[in-house]
Design a protein around this motif. Structure first.
Motif, PDB file in Angstrom:
ATOM      1  N   THR A   1       0.826  -1.210   0.000  1.00 42.13           N
ATOM      2  CA  THR A   1       0.000   0.000   0.000  1.00 42.13           C
ATOM      3  C   THR A   1       0.860   1.260   0.000  1.00 42.13           C
ATOM      4  O   THR A   1       0.474   2.270  -0.584  1.00 42.13           O
ATOM      5  CB  THR A   1      -0.961   0.023   1.209  1.00 42.13           C
TER       6      THR A   1
ATOM      7  N   ASP B   1      -2.853  -8.229  -1.568  1.00 41.77           N
ATOM      8  CA  ASP B   1      -3.107  -6.953  -2.241  1.00 41.77           C
ATOM      9  C   ASP B   1      -4.493  -6.456  -1.822  1.00 41.77           C
ATOM     10  O   ASP B   1      -5.502  -7.164  -2.003  1.00 41.77           O
ATOM     11  CB  ASP B   1      -3.041  -7.128  -3.757  1.00 41.77           C
ATOM     12  N   PHE B   2      -4.549  -5.249  -1.241  1.00 37.06           N
ATOM     13  CA  PHE B   2      -5.829  -4.790  -0.697  1.00 37.06           C
ATOM     14  C   PHE B   2      -6.849  -4.451  -1.785  1.00 37.06           C
ATOM     15  O   PHE B   2      -8.056  -4.490  -1.525  1.00 37.06           O
ATOM     16  CB  PHE B   2      -5.605  -3.595   0.235  1.00 37.06           C
ATOM     17  N   ASP B   3      -6.406  -4.126  -2.989  1.00 35.36           N
ATOM     18  CA  ASP B   3      -7.364  -3.968  -4.084  1.00 35.36           C
ATOM     19  C   ASP B   3      -8.081  -5.300  -4.348  1.00 35.36           C
ATOM     20  O   ASP B   3      -9.300  -5.341  -4.558  1.00 35.36           O
ATOM     21  CB  ASP B   3      -6.655  -3.497  -5.357  1.00 35.36           C
TER      22      ASP B   3
ATOM     23  N   ALA C   1      -5.509   1.975   2.031  1.00 34.48           N
ATOM     24  CA  ALA C   1      -6.042   1.098   0.983  1.00 34.48           C
ATOM     25  C   ALA C   1      -7.499   1.367   0.656  1.00 34.48           C
ATOM     26  O   ALA C   1      -8.081   0.666  -0.167  1.00 34.48           O
ATOM     27  CB  ALA C   1      -5.869  -0.362   1.399  1.00 34.48           C
TER      28      ALA C   1
END
Length: 296
Positions: free
Chosen positions: A101, A225-227, A246
């Motif tokens: 991030t 991955d926070f997406d 994020a």
């Protein structure tokens, strides 16, 4: 006179725990490390190591010498910083570590500023989890890094690493439902969870947050991955913990419920390196980039 390179091997043995790990870190063979440590014992004139079964542990004299080794190595970092300052123009590699991030949100503007103000610096970024940073700094694979921990699970300080605070963030529960403001985590007791890869800080923190609420999460997906995490939440695949950095582009339908938990980001570097002009320039650049990012 004690040899600095051998002192570093002893210090790393105290940190890593095994001769095999020290050998791997320095690309030596285990026998070569053992030989160098044996030479250091002869130089010191006292036993520094003793075997307990298959393991090698430090003697009391070895523990004392490790403390002095840390002081010596920090002094060498300070000397290197002073020489770099005397050379004037910043040049050469600056190896930067950061978690995903931060790479996406804070680093780009900082890298642009550093490249503009110090064009002779060779900026190199490596993405990695904060748990891997101290070893990477000790092995000189990194010069500086962004790391984080959480107030619910603070990281034990590493004596070989210094750090300055950069950012405190709110942590959110990401969910498809509105949940309860009084006990948002408690409402997820029977929900599926999306958590980080085992061994990462984020994975450990999610487990700790749920245990503090009286249950173990039912883990369905692993994603770092926070997406990707938010996309899975939006698809109804579970709930997750997501830090403030994020959340700027959370998908439609995802509710972000603020929690009392906070994430703390710091800028870390080897002990004694704070006055190195390249480190100081990075600290100023990332602090300015962070302030600008938060202002928007």
């Amino acid at each position: 006179m004690l040899d600095v390179r051998r002192l570093r091997l002893l210090r790393d043995l105290a940190q890593l725990g095994t001769i095999a790990a020290v050998a791997k870190a320095h690309t030596y063979t285990p026998s070569a490390v053992s030989q160098q440590l044996a030479v250091l014992e002869r130089e010191a004139g006292v036993p520094l190591l003793e075997r307990t079964g298959r393991r090698v542990v430090l003697t009391p004299a070895g523990v004392v010498l490790v403390r002095h080794a840390e002081t010596v190595l920090a002094a060498l970092e300070s000397a290197d910083a002073a020489l770099a300052d005397a050379r004037g123009e910043l040049s050469g590699p600056l190896r930067i570590g950061a978690f995903p991030t931060a790479v996406r949100t804070l680093l780009p503007a900082a890298l642009v500023a550093l490249g503009r103000d110090h064009p002779a610096l060779e900026l190199m970024v490596a993405e990695l989890d904060p748990v891997a940073v101290p070893e990477a700094l000790r092995e000189r694979r990194l010069d500086v890094a962004l790391v984080h921990d959480y107030d619910i699970m603070p990281v034990e300080p590493d004596r070989t690493v210094d750090a300055v605070p950069l950012l405190d963030e709110t942590v959110f529960l990401a969910t498809r439902s509105t949940g309860s403001d009084d006990d948002p985590i408690g409402t997820t007791r029977n929900a599926d969870w999306i958590v980080g890869t085992p061994g990462t800080v984020c994975h450990a923190v999610t487990l700790q947050v749920c245990r503090a609420a009286g249950f173990s999460p039912r883990v369905r997906h692993h994603a770092d991955d926070f997406d990707a995490v938010l996309a899975l939440v939006a698809a109804g695949q579970g709930v997750s913990l997501v830090p403030q950095l994020a959340t700027a582009q959370a998908p439609p339908g995802v509710h972000l419920i603020p929690l009392a938990t906070r994430r703390h980001t710091k800028i870390a570097y080897r002990q004694g390196a704070s006055s190195h002009p390249a480190i100081a320039a990075f600290v100023l650049a990332v602090q300015a980039a962070t302030a600008t990012y938060l202002a928007h």
